[in-house]
Scaffold this motif. Structure first.
Motif, PDB file in Angstrom:
ATOM      1  N   ALA A 152       0.858  -1.189   0.000  1.00 12.87           N
ATOM      2  CA  ALA A 152       0.000   0.000   0.000  1.00 12.87           C
ATOM      3  C   ALA A 152       0.887   1.228   0.000  1.00 12.87           C
ATOM      4  O   ALA A 152       2.005   1.214   0.529  1.00 12.87           O
ATOM      5  N   VAL A 153       0.390   2.297  -0.602  1.00 15.60           N
ATOM      6  CA  VAL A 153       1.091   3.574  -0.547  1.00 15.60           C
ATOM      7  C   VAL A 153       0.149   4.610   0.041  1.00 15.60           C
ATOM      8  O   VAL A 153      -1.057   4.603  -0.208  1.00 15.60           O
ATOM      9  N   GLY A 154       0.740   5.485   0.847  1.00 15.91           N
ATOM     10  CA  GLY A 154      -0.006   6.562   1.484  1.00 15.91           C
ATOM     11  C   GLY A 154       0.869   7.787   1.586  1.00 15.91           C
ATOM     12  O   GLY A 154       1.981   7.821   1.038  1.00 15.91           O
ATOM     13  N   ARG A 155       0.387   8.789   2.273  1.00 14.05           N
ATOM     14  CA  ARG A 155       1.134  10.037   2.357  1.00 14.05           C
ATOM     15  C   ARG A 155       2.475   9.821   3.056  1.00 14.05           C
ATOM     16  O   ARG A 155       2.532   9.574   4.262  1.00 14.05           O
ATOM     17  N   GLY A 156       3.559   9.879   2.282  1.00 15.22           N
ATOM     18  CA  GLY A 156       4.901   9.740   2.841  1.00 15.22           C
ATOM     19  C   GLY A 156       5.312   8.330   3.185  1.00 15.22           C
ATOM     20  O   GLY A 156       6.362   8.132   3.785  1.00 15.22           O
ATOM     21  N   HIS A 157       4.513   7.312   2.814  1.00 10.16           N
ATOM     22  CA  HIS A 157       4.813   5.944   3.210  1.00 10.16           C
ATOM     23  C   HIS A 157       4.584   4.964   2.055  1.00 10.16           C
ATOM     24  O   HIS A 157       3.705   5.148   1.235  1.00 10.16           O
ATOM     25  N   VAL A 158       5.400   3.929   2.039  1.00 11.15           N
ATOM     26  CA  VAL A 158       5.155   2.738   1.227  1.00 11.15           C
ATOM     27  C   VAL A 158       5.204   1.554   2.179  1.00 11.15           C
ATOM     28  O   VAL A 158       6.184   1.369   2.903  1.00 11.15           O
TER      29      VAL A 158
END
Length: 315
Positions: A170-176
């Motif tokens: 999953a990818v999100g704000r500032g993260h993988v």
């Protein structure tokens, strides 16, 4: 007395705010969403098959199973939790399955869907006020949520590993994030690794697994396309052109990206080393790319290029 019913036969247009709105089902059929209708369009004979969503729902995202038999949409309601509706696409026996519900857990909207490699599970991510990753079983005897994980940041995209039903990303704000479905003794969704580099913070928007490897290809808001492996940045494939990368698609032969300005980059891949070659750039709105682009009759909702396997869905 006979009761007369109005049955929809054709759908015009395109719903541009649906995530991943547009998939190939086979060599002659594509699927996309128009308003509340899931449209399967035959690009040869210009016929349509329609599946209708719920009356009060707005479609937010679309996914197609690896075996190309199932289509899933996320549905958002103004006054109740969202649902996932799965359609079985079969020319002889098309049918709509019972909607998958996440219950009254504070979730309001599905922003991304993906099927497992065996087409027996769906992973979904929800948006604020509750950001979470949910895994649904599609088995006839237990069509329900089998694992859930709340996360502390907005999510944009989720995916299964193309060969492993238990590995997700999953990818999100500032993260993988890399995740694992673990059974001990109940099924749980466990975070394995999360990439956050303070020196070079990622700005991921979309991603895809590189087939035959453990690399994840990530498209970024800055326009970069990067490769990640084992929870770390493995390299910059493309420094970008300053516009957000909206979608990444991968295959054994390479990958393709498209950005906010409708620029498509094709990256061939070396069969010996697995490294990507410099991209070929196309601008979809340029007459030089599609010189024979013709809009076919309004009833189809498509633009076609003669003698080529290209179809563009128009708004």
């Amino acid at each position: 007395p006979f009761k007369l019913l109005l049955v929809p036969r054709l759908a015009f247009g395109f719903k541009g705010d649906v995530i991943c709105n547009g998939h190939w089902i086979n060599d002659t059929n594509i699927v996309y969403v128009v308003n509340k209708a899931v449209v399967i369009q035959n690009i040869e004979d210009q016929t349509q098959s329609l599946f209708l969503g719920a009356d009060q729902a707005a479609v937010t995202c679309l996914a197609v199973s690896p075996d190309r038999r199932c289509i899933a949409i996320g549905e958002e309601y103004p006054d109740k939790p969202p649902t996932i509706c799965v359609f079985t696409h079969d020319k002889d026996h098309p049918k709509k399955r019972k909607p998958l519900s996440c219950g009254d857990a504070g979730f309001r909207r599905f922003v991304s869907l993906a099927f497992s490699p065996d087409s027996q599970s769906i992973v979904a991510c929800t948006s604020s006020p509750e950001d979470a990753i949910l895994v649904f079983s599609l088995a006839a005897d237990k069509s329900r949520v089998i694992a859930a994980l709340r996360v502390p940041m907005p999510l944009f995209d989720v995916a299964f590993h193309p060969l492993d039903n238990t590995r997700l990303s999953a990818v999100g704000r500032g993260h993988v994030m890399l995740l694992q479905l673990a059974v001990n003794p109940v099924t749980q969704l466990v975070t394995i690794e999360t990439l956050t580099d303070a020196r070079d913070p990622p700005d991921p928007v979309c991603h895809a697994w590189d087939p035959g490897s453990n690399r994840i290809i990530v498209g970024c808001e800055s326009g970069r396309v990067v490769a990640m492996e084992k929870g770390a940045l493995a390299g910059v494939i493309d420094p970008g052109r300053g516009e957000c990368v909206l979608h990444v698609a991968t295959s054994d032969k390479g990958m393709a990206t498209i950005d906010l300005l409708q620029r498509v980059c094709l990256f061939p891949k070396s069969p010996e080393t697995g490294q990507f070659f410099p991209p070929r750039l196309f601008v979809l709105t340029s007459p030089a790319v599609l010189p024979e682009l013709k809009v076919v009759p309004r009833k189809t909702g498509l633009a076609q290029v003669p003698n080529a396997t290209v179809a563009l869905i128009t708004s």
